[in-house]
Design a protein around this motif. Structure first.
Motif, mmCIF file in Angstrom:
data_model
loop_
_atom_site.group_PDB
_atom_site.id
_atom_site.type_symbol
_atom_site.label_atom_id
_atom_site.label_comp_id
_atom_site.label_asym_id
_atom_site.label_seq_id
_atom_site.Cartn_x
_atom_site.Cartn_y
_atom_site.Cartn_z
ATOM 1 N N HIS A 101 -16.102 17.532 -29.132
ATOM 2 C CA HIS A 101 -15.415 18.129 -30.279
ATOM 3 C C HIS A 101 -13.924 18.242 -29.972
ATOM 4 N N SER A 123 -20.910 13.963 -30.608
ATOM 5 C CA SER A 123 -19.869 14.514 -31.475
ATOM 6 C C SER A 123 -19.579 15.976 -31.134
ATOM 7 N N VAL A 173 -17.916 8.133 -29.074
ATOM 8 C CA VAL A 173 -17.593 9.082 -30.149
ATOM 9 C C VAL A 173 -17.322 8.336 -31.452
ATOM 10 N N HIS A 186 -12.125 13.482 -34.610
ATOM 11 C CA HIS A 186 -12.775 13.203 -33.328
ATOM 12 C C HIS A 186 -12.089 12.053 -32.597
#
Length: 233
Positions: A26, A22, A199, A147
């Motif tokens: 970003h 994560s 992600v 995200h």
């Protein structure tokens, strides 16, 4: 007892990995990643004439797309306008989204007619700007995943770039070892797709979002880049 400890350690490692994924992917890093990809995949589409000009472009784009928004968000945190950098409450995300969108707009206005900046990057910045303001509107109804918006946009943007501006390979420099690795741009596309999935899985594992917020994010990110590509070309 031993089995319980092992499972606990595995779950701990999975959580750390999810947080690391994560962080590395970003949303504020994505424009910089695309810039780096273009510089390695097809440096000839840039208008700069040497390392100094290349460095100025790199610094200016990274500053506006990452450093300024991040500094603004940190100031909001220091002033108590947001409680945490994770912005778990959707109301906390309004200020950071507005600020980021304004910086992205500023960046796009500066690059769209700049002969040193290729259309391949300009359209992606436009798509990123569109995605931020779409996220701001949708945020009034649901806490859509920023995200996965970023990863959906990255996936679509890289696909457009590969099919229109690259020559089949990407050179990855390792200056400390005086070495350069050459890989297929199709492999880069596969890695981006895998990262996009990682992600989304990470955000779900960390319970940061529901499934509809994850899938909705991918959709917004992809659509934003498609709209930008159609507008720009």
């Amino acid at each position: 007892m031993f089995s319980h400890i092992c499972i606990s350690e595995i779950l701990k490692m999975i959580r750390i990995t999810a947080k690391l994924v994560s962080f590395i992917m970003h949303p504020l890093f994505i424009i910089s990643y695309v810039l780096f990809f273009l510089m390695q995949a097809n440096p000839y589409i840039f208008g700069y004439s040497g390392p100094k000009s290349q460095g100025l472009i790199l610094i200016s784009i990274v500053t506006i797309s990452f450093m300024f928004p991040m500094i603004s968000i940190l100031l909001m945190k220091a002033l108590g306008l947001i409680q945490t950098l994770e912005m778990k409450d959707k109301k906390e995300r309004i200020g950071p989204l507005i600020v980021t969108g304004l910086f992205y707009m500023w960046l796009y206005v500066n690059v769209r007619n700049n002969t040193n900046i290729p259309d391949a990057l300009s359209f992606f910045i436009l798509g990123s700007t569109i995605s931020v303001f779409m996220a701001l509107m949708i945020n009034s109804f649901t806490k859509i995943s920023l995200h996965t918006i970023a990863m959906g946009g990255l996936t679509a943007g890289i696909m457009f770039i590969i099919f229109n501006w690259t020559y089949g390979t990407v050179d990855i420099p390792f200056p400390w070892f005086n070495f350069q690795l050459r890989i297929s741009d199709r492999l880069v596309a596969m890695i981006v797709v895998i990262l996009a999935g990682a992600v989304g899985s990470s955000r779900l594992y960390l319970k940061a979002h529901r499934e509809d917020e994850i899938y909705g994010g991918y959709l917004v990110g992809v659509l934003s880049q498609i709209i930008a590509f159609r507008i720009f070309f």
